[in-house]
Scaffold this active site. Structure first.
Site, PDB file in Angstrom:
ATOM      1  N   ASP A 119       0.852  -1.193   0.000  1.00  0.00           N
ATOM      2  CA  ASP A 119       0.000   0.000   0.000  1.00  0.00           C
ATOM      3  C   ASP A 119       0.891   1.248   0.000  1.00  0.00           C
ATOM      4  O   ASP A 119       1.791   1.364   0.834  1.00  0.00           O
ATOM      5  CB  ASP A 119      -0.895   0.011   1.245  1.00  0.00           C
ATOM      6  N   ASP A 155       3.915  -0.912  -8.852  1.00  0.00           N
ATOM      7  CA  ASP A 155       3.604  -0.094 -10.023  1.00  0.00           C
ATOM      8  C   ASP A 155       3.661   1.387  -9.658  1.00  0.00           C
ATOM      9  O   ASP A 155       3.506   2.240 -10.531  1.00  0.00           O
ATOM     10  CB  ASP A 155       2.183  -0.395 -10.519  1.00  0.00           C
ATOM     11  N   THR A 192       1.786 -11.017  -9.309  1.00  0.00           N
ATOM     12  CA  THR A 192       0.817 -10.944  -8.220  1.00  0.00           C
ATOM     13  C   THR A 192      -0.529 -10.510  -8.811  1.00  0.00           C
ATOM     14  O   THR A 192      -0.606 -10.111  -9.980  1.00  0.00           O
ATOM     15  CB  THR A 192       1.253  -9.916  -7.157  1.00  0.00           C
ATOM     16  N   GLU A 193      -1.576 -10.545  -7.994  1.00  0.00           N
ATOM     17  CA  GLU A 193      -2.886 -10.076  -8.465  1.00  0.00           C
ATOM     18  C   GLU A 193      -2.802  -8.610  -8.911  1.00  0.00           C
ATOM     19  O   GLU A 193      -3.306  -8.237  -9.972  1.00  0.00           O
ATOM     20  CB  GLU A 193      -3.943 -10.197  -7.362  1.00  0.00           C
ATOM     21  N   TYR A 194      -2.161  -7.772  -8.101  1.00  0.00           N
ATOM     22  CA  TYR A 194      -2.058  -6.345  -8.437  1.00  0.00           C
ATOM     23  C   TYR A 194      -1.210  -6.134  -9.684  1.00  0.00           C
ATOM     24  O   TYR A 194      -1.499  -5.270 -10.506  1.00  0.00           O
ATOM     25  CB  TYR A 194      -1.465  -5.568  -7.249  1.00  0.00           C
TER      26      TYR A 194
HETATM   27  N1  SAM Z   1       0.888  -8.362  -2.629  1.00  0.00           N
HETATM   28  C1  SAM Z   1      -0.461  -8.422  -3.147  1.00  0.00           C
HETATM   29  C2  SAM Z   1      -0.486  -8.154  -4.621  1.00  0.00           C
HETATM   30  O1  SAM Z   1       0.520  -7.661  -5.151  1.00  0.00           O
HETATM   31  O2  SAM Z   1      -1.492  -8.458  -5.282  1.00  0.00           O
HETATM   32  C3  SAM Z   1      -1.401  -7.473  -2.380  1.00  0.00           C
HETATM   33  C4  SAM Z   1      -1.126  -6.007  -2.504  1.00  0.00           C
HETATM   34  S1  SAM Z   1      -2.238  -5.012  -1.516  1.00  0.00           S
HETATM   35  C5  SAM Z   1      -2.080  -3.441  -2.238  1.00  0.00           C
HETATM   36  C6  SAM Z   1      -1.340  -4.816   0.000  1.00  0.00           C
HETATM   37  C7  SAM Z   1      -1.691  -5.832   1.077  1.00  0.00           C
HETATM   38  O3  SAM Z   1      -0.847  -5.626   2.199  1.00  0.00           O
HETATM   39  C8  SAM Z   1      -3.121  -5.727   1.596  1.00  0.00           C
HETATM   40  O4  SAM Z   1      -3.765  -6.975   1.445  1.00  0.00           O
HETATM   41  C9  SAM Z   1      -2.961  -5.329   3.065  1.00  0.00           C
HETATM   42  O5  SAM Z   1      -3.964  -5.882   3.902  1.00  0.00           O
HETATM   43  C10 SAM Z   1      -1.578  -5.861   3.380  1.00  0.00           C
HETATM   44  N2  SAM Z   1      -0.893  -5.149   4.471  1.00  0.00           N
HETATM   45  C11 SAM Z   1      -0.755  -3.812   4.594  1.00  0.00           C
HETATM   46  N3  SAM Z   1      -0.081  -3.497   5.717  1.00  0.00           N
HETATM   47  C12 SAM Z   1       0.216  -4.677   6.322  1.00  0.00           C
HETATM   48  C13 SAM Z   1       0.885  -5.019   7.529  1.00  0.00           C
HETATM   49  N4  SAM Z   1       1.378  -4.064   8.335  1.00  0.00           N
HETATM   50  N5  SAM Z   1       1.020  -6.319   7.856  1.00  0.00           N
HETATM   51  C14 SAM Z   1       0.510  -7.296   7.039  1.00  0.00           C
HETATM   52  N6  SAM Z   1      -0.142  -7.024   5.878  1.00  0.00           N
HETATM   53  C15 SAM Z   1      -0.288  -5.736   5.522  1.00  0.00           C
END
Ligand code: SAM
Length: 213
Positions: A119, A155, A192-194
């Site tokens: 994120d 990205d 990854t999905e993203y």
């Molecule tokens: N890595 C995956 C992808 O590329 O498709 C998911 C990307 S998504 C933008 C970021 C993920 O990180 C979210 O599912 C969020 O819940 C998780 N996340 C954010 N901060 C986190 C933390 N402190 N500990 C564990 N997971 C976290």
């Protein structure tokens, strides 16, 4: 990543302890021998989302142990379902906040950290939440060996530039960088999905590897 709250997620996760070990802190220092039953390398993905990357990596590399770390139970259940379908022994899932990594893993127990499409938290006041903020680099250091590595892709150009600065200020050694992963000579990339979503919209994918020294 936002997911609708799924109240049944907790029960679904608890029903599959072979993939989602209960009381992760109790395995500190013993993940390889006790949970995986081997002494292979252990790689973790922090913020693993729906688990495509880590499950595919585990299928491709049966001689490496993988643990997905995902804060949200409602998102993690998709990763669990992928793992159940893959039916392989070398991947596990923990629904914990990365902030407690040091309570779950011993120093040197994790051989590599993956951060994929973390994120971005673009507002300056949210800098501390970025998974490449100094506080998290301290945490990864407490679980990696002396020359442990972080592999990071995104990205988001702003997050990538911020992260390169954060890594550099921390004294990490940059060993690989690409500003356009999908048009580079990097081999063995697992999307990854993203990554699938953003690259299909024409966005470049940035990737780097850094090493503690
Ligand atoms: N890595 C995956 C992808 O590329 O498709 C998911 C990307 S998504 C933008 C970021 C993920 O990180 C979210 O599912 C969020 O819940 C998780 N996340 C954010 N901060 C986190 C933390 N402190 N500990 C564990 N997971 C976290």
């Amino acid at each position: 990543m936002r997911a609708r709250n799924k109240p049944w997620a907790e029960d679904h996760l608890k029903a599959h302890p072979q993939y989602v070990p209960a009381e992760p802190e109790s395995h500190k220092g013993k993940w390889k021998a006790d949970v995986f039953g081997n002494h292979n390398e252990l790689h973790i993905e922090v913020g693993s989302g729906k688990g495509r990357f880590i499950t595919e990596m585990a299928k491709m590399h049966p001689d490496v142990n993988y643990i997905a770390i995902e804060l949200s139970e409602s998102i993690a259940i998709s990763a669990l379902d992928r793992m159940i379908e893959a039916d392989i022994p070398n991947v596990k899932l923990l629904t914990i906040n990365a902030e407690i990594l040091g309570d779950v893993f011993e120093r040197g127990e994790v051989d590599r950290v993956y951060l994929n499409f973390s994120d971005p938290w673009p507002k300056t006041r949210h800098e501390k939440r970025r998974l490449t903020f100094k506080k998290f680099l301290d945490l990864y250091k407490t679980v990696l060996p002396e020359n442990g590595e972080i592999h990071f892709k995104t990205d988001n150009r702003g997050l990538f530039e911020y992260s390169l600065q954060s890594f550099s200020a921390y004294g990490l050694l940059l060993t690989y960088v690409s500003l356009d992963l999908h048009n580079s000579d990097f081999e063995g990339n697992v999307m990854t999905e993203y990554e699938e979503k953003f690259s299909s919209m024409g966005q470049s994918i940035y990737r780097c590897e850094v090493r503690y020294q």
